[in-house]
Write an enzyme that holds these catalytic residues in place. Structure first.
Site, short mmCIF file in Angstrom:
data_model
loop_
_atom_site.label_atom_id
_atom_site.label_comp_id
_atom_site.label_asym_id
_atom_site.label_seq_id
_atom_site.Cartn_x
_atom_site.Cartn_y
_atom_site.Cartn_z
N HIS A 303 0.80 -1.23 0.00
CA HIS A 303 0.00 0.00 0.00
C HIS A 303 0.83 1.28 0.00
O HIS A 303 0.48 2.27 0.67
CB HIS A 303 -0.98 -0.01 1.18
CG HIS A 303 -1.75 -1.30 1.28
ND1 HIS A 303 -2.84 -1.57 0.48
CD2 HIS A 303 -1.53 -2.42 2.00
CE1 HIS A 303 -3.28 -2.79 0.75
NE2 HIS A 303 -2.50 -3.32 1.65
N CYS A 304 1.95 1.24 -0.72
CA CYS A 304 2.84 2.42 -0.81
C CYS A 304 3.31 2.88 0.57
O CYS A 304 3.58 4.07 0.78
CB CYS A 304 2.17 3.59 -1.52
SG CYS A 304 1.79 3.27 -3.22
N ALA A 305 3.37 1.94 1.52
CA ALA A 305 3.87 2.30 2.86
C ALA A 305 4.91 1.25 3.25
O ALA A 305 4.80 0.62 4.31
CB ALA A 305 2.72 2.36 3.84
#
Ligand SMILES: Cc1ncc(COP(=O)(O)O)c(C=O)c1O
Length: 347
Positions: A303-305
């Protein structure tokens, strides 16, 4: 026709401001997404070697990488607030990190991994008391609940209109004029200046100075329609319906043995998402199978984290996201689909 377009763009700008409860005397800068809004701030602020920027370990890459670049370019230092195992915001740890060297605090109001929100008003106040300015990444908060920038007294607030039913490719940055006036533009050119000669350019005041080149005016005008629509429903109702659906799905998933929900467990603390894993299965497989067996579209992975997952040695997670148009019937169908996947595939 050109004048009509300009008027409609300005009406959309005003609507974004009023939707967020922003003081009309401040500015709404139109960007192409939330990422660009954050980049604009990170690269535009007057930061110098040694200044500290405080973010957290659960930021989206959009509120992580721009600061990393500024660290390389200007020699700023970075500090990170860690998320405890409860998944909730650790206000005491935050207070201890906001020292005088911190010039900027930049945090997601609601993060896109666990869905937890920060106590935004308190966070802004603590930053201000210490002399720092505060930006909130509102990409996941503004679509899901009422936001009141005036009450928050936040200095800068970044959003994605395409996460609020708007057309893709539109974001916005709210900024206090006294801060925006001192920032360098990220993209310059036509539309951002009042006059140039061969060696100099006179920049327009905010917001235009940050909007070099043609705006995505069709998208901007469409965004106003989206905000009018959301406003007509009422953000309290949007929040309530999303929570109802989230409660229902959480209750269903908690009772499935092979499902692990990422903290916090309480759906009231998780806004509009439900991050989970299934024992022995990759999140990508979970997402693909749910799509195939139930046409349930969820996201999987990190999740782009990435820093959040890497530091916890987790490969990622599956994440169901809800909005006000989801129904209790859909919630029940989703739970049944997860049960089926668990009994068939999970080990
Ligand atoms: C918390 C958060 N910040 C920033 C972004 C980036 O938004 P955009 O794609 O509009 O740049 C996202 C996108 O998912 C997000 O969830």
């Amino acid at each position: 026709m050109a004048t009509t377009v300009s008027i409609k763009v300005e009406e959309a700008r005003e609507r974004i401001g009023s939707f967020l409860g922003a003081p009309p005397s401040d500015s709404i800068v139109i960007t192409k997404n939330c990422t660009e809004a954050i980049n604009l701030v990170a690269k535009g602020l007057e930061l110098k070697r040694g200044d500290v920027v405080l973010t957290s370990d659960v930021e989206h890459n959009s509120n992580h990488i721009p600061w990393m670049q500024v660290q390389k370019a200007k020699g700023i230092r970075r500090r990170f607030l860690s998320t405890p195992s409860s998944g909730e915001f650790d206000i005491e740890a935050y207070k201890s990190l906001v020292t005088k060297e911190v010039k900027v605090v930049s945090l997601a109001q609601t993060n896109n991994v666990t869905g937890a929100s920060i106590p935004a008003r308190e966070v802004v106040e603590i930053a201000h008391d210490s002399g720092a300015i505060c930006m909130l990444d509102g990409a996941q908060a503004a679509p899901h609940r009422p936001v009141d920038i005036k009450k928050l007294d936040v200095d800068l607030y970044a959003i994605s209109l395409h996460k609020m039913l708007g057309p893709s490719g539109v974001g916005a940055l709210y900024g206090k004029n006294e801060i925006l006036k001192k920032m360098d533009p990220l993209v310059t050119g036509g539309g951002a200046v009042s006059l140039t000669d061969l060696d100099h350019a006179e920049f327009l005041p905010p917001p235009e100075r940050f909007e070099g080149g043609l705006l995505n005016y069709a998208g901007v005008i469409g965004s106003k329609a989206a905000l009018d629509y959301l406003g007509g429903i009422g953000m309290e109702s949007v929040e309530e319906q999303t929570r109802l659906v989230n409660n229902r799905v959480t209750k269903g998933l908690v009772s499935i043995d092979k499902v692990e929900i990422l903290a916090p467990l309480d759906p009231a603390k998780r806004g509009s998402i439900l991050p989970f894993n299934m024992v022995g299965m990759s999140s990508h497989d979970v997402a693909m199978i749910l799509d195939e067996v139930a046409s349930a579209l969820i996201r999987s992975g990190m999740h782009c984290a990435h820093p959040y997952f890497q530091s916890r040695k987790i490969d990622g997670c599956a994440r169901a996201s809800f909005y006000f148009y989801n129904t209790i019937d859909e919630a029940d169908r989703f739970v049944k689909a997860v049960e089926k996947v668990a009994s068939t595939f999970s080990m």
